[in-house]
Motif scaffolding. Structure first.
Motif, mmCIF file in Angstrom:
data_model
loop_
_atom_site.group_PDB
_atom_site.id
_atom_site.type_symbol
_atom_site.label_atom_id
_atom_site.label_comp_id
_atom_site.label_asym_id
_atom_site.label_seq_id
_atom_site.Cartn_x
_atom_site.Cartn_y
_atom_site.Cartn_z
ATOM 1 N N ALA A 119 -34.749 -1.104 44.406
ATOM 2 C CA ALA A 119 -34.648 -2.022 43.269
ATOM 3 C C ALA A 119 -36.008 -2.607 42.919
ATOM 4 C CB ALA A 119 -33.655 -3.136 43.586
ATOM 5 N N ARG A 146 -27.751 3.538 33.167
ATOM 6 C CA ARG A 146 -27.526 2.192 33.714
ATOM 7 C C ARG A 146 -28.825 1.394 33.737
ATOM 8 N NH1 ARG A 146 -25.201 -0.919 33.887
ATOM 9 N NH2 ARG A 146 -24.358 -1.621 35.879
ATOM 10 N N LEU A 147 -29.921 2.061 34.100
ATOM 11 C CA LEU A 147 -31.215 1.372 34.128
ATOM 12 C C LEU A 147 -31.664 0.985 32.723
ATOM 13 C CD1 LEU A 147 -33.114 3.489 36.813
ATOM 14 C CD2 LEU A 147 -31.961 1.284 37.114
ATOM 15 N N LEU A 150 -30.012 -2.057 31.447
ATOM 16 C CA LEU A 150 -30.537 -3.285 32.071
ATOM 17 C C LEU A 150 -31.953 -3.600 31.589
ATOM 18 C CD1 LEU A 150 -29.306 -3.001 35.778
ATOM 19 C CD2 LEU A 150 -28.320 -4.331 33.910
ATOM 20 N N SER A 245 -25.492 4.100 41.971
ATOM 21 C CA SER A 245 -26.053 3.557 40.731
ATOM 22 C C SER A 245 -25.619 2.113 40.516
ATOM 23 C CB SER A 245 -25.620 4.433 39.556
ATOM 24 O OG SER A 245 -26.025 3.873 38.333
ATOM 25 N N GLU A 246 -24.330 1.845 40.684
ATOM 26 C CA GLU A 246 -23.823 0.487 40.485
ATOM 27 C C GLU A 246 -24.339 -0.466 41.560
ATOM 28 O OE1 GLU A 246 -22.220 -0.509 37.834
ATOM 29 O OE2 GLU A 246 -22.327 1.535 37.049
ATOM 30 N N CYS A 249 -27.834 -1.360 40.687
ATOM 31 C CA CYS A 249 -27.869 -2.275 39.541
ATOM 32 C C CYS A 249 -27.447 -3.687 39.921
ATOM 33 C CB CYS A 249 -26.999 -1.731 38.410
ATOM 34 S SG CYS A 249 -27.730 -0.284 37.599
ATOM 35 N N LEU A 252 -30.558 -5.229 41.017
ATOM 36 C CA LEU A 252 -31.458 -5.438 39.885
ATOM 37 C C LEU A 252 -31.025 -6.611 39.017
ATOM 38 C CD1 LEU A 252 -32.010 -1.716 38.874
ATOM 39 C CD2 LEU A 252 -33.754 -3.279 39.761
ATOM 40 N N GLN A 253 -29.719 -6.882 38.950
ATOM 41 C CA GLN A 253 -29.217 -7.952 38.104
ATOM 42 C C GLN A 253 -29.299 -9.314 38.768
ATOM 43 O OE1 GLN A 253 -25.427 -5.752 37.339
ATOM 44 N NE2 GLN A 253 -25.711 -6.434 35.236
#
Length: 257
Positions: A119, A146-147, A150, A245-246, A249, A252-253
């Motif tokens: 991340a 997904r990236l 975001l 992937s999730e 993320c 990252l969030q």
């Protein structure tokens, strides 16, 4: 395969196999030193045992073992269910069980520290290129999408020629992610090799730590595919990569760590 080792391997490896077969779940929480101690062997013997099974080391063995345990558990649950409660064709039920087990086994194998590091690399990258060939191109597209949503500068191309050209422009501020279930796809290995040569950080996303793309990249993120071994051309490795992937993320969030 573990049972075969009991009967065919040298004494030290046979002891390891017998110990694991008697209580496989306990091995998932052990270190290589713990297992060596409990089997009166040594870390080198544990590595030899793993390689006899076609695996690169103890970490990959635990990921594979976790997948096998999960598959057996789900099959037993399905067999205990009353026939009138099962309104699913046997073929679909078997596929569903395999997919659920691969997701659960992958979840156990993911390393929080490694995903945190990934991340942070995504955050720091000037550009993120993601590539996969064949069914793995779907995984690459999902991860890149997904990236992008975001707000990160990610890109995925299903064209090996285009991805290789873009990899040549990454440089030290870039990040290259290559997805391949079996890890033998030459286009993906070349993509990572080109990106690494420019100074970009490279990560292989695959099921085997000793496969060509893992050996080409700076590091490998391992997942478990459905079934005993991934099948060429199958898309059954897509769900575990969606989970990855999730999971990425989520980090990252939240915040940079």
């Amino acid at each position: 395969m573990i049972h075969d080792v009991i009967n065919t391997a040298p004494n030290a490896l046979a002891r390891i196999a017998l110990y694991i077969e008697q209580d496989p779940k306990s091995v998932l929480t052990m270190s290589i030193a713990d297992l060596a101690h409990d089997t009166a062997t040594g870390p080198a013997s544990i590595i030899r045992f793993c390689r006899r099974l076609g695996l690169s080391g103890f970490r990959e063995f635990k990921i594979a073992l976790s997948g096998d345990i999960e598959r057996v558990t789900l099959i037993e649950l399905a067999e205990r269910a009353a026939p009138e409660d099962i309104d699913v064709a046997p073929g679909v039920a078997a596929l569903s069980t395999a997919l659920q087990s691969s997701i659960a086994a992958s979840a156990r194998g993911f390393d929080d520290l490694q995903i945190t590091g990934l991340a942070n690399r995504v955050r720091a990258a000037r550009r993120v290129e993601v590539f996969g060939a064949g069914p793995s191109s779907v995984c690459a597209d999902i991860l890149a999408m997904r990236l992008i949503w975001l707000g990160f500068p990610a890109h995925s191309s299903g064209s090996a020629t285009m991805s290789h050209a873009l990899a040549r422009r990454l440089g030290s501020s870039g990040l290259a992610l290559g997805v391949s279930s079996l890890g033998h796809t030459e286009e993906t290995r070349a993509f990572l090799a080109i990106a690494r040569k420019t100074g970009a950080y490279t990560i292989a996303i695959t099921t085997r730590a000793d496969c060509p793309i893992a050996q080409t990249a700076d590091e490998a993120v391992l997942f478990t595919s459905a079934g005993a071994w991934p099948q060429s051309g199958s898309a059954m490795h897509v769900p575990p990569v969606v989970l990855l992937s999730e999971y990425l993320c989520q980090y990252l969030q939240v915040r940079e760590v």
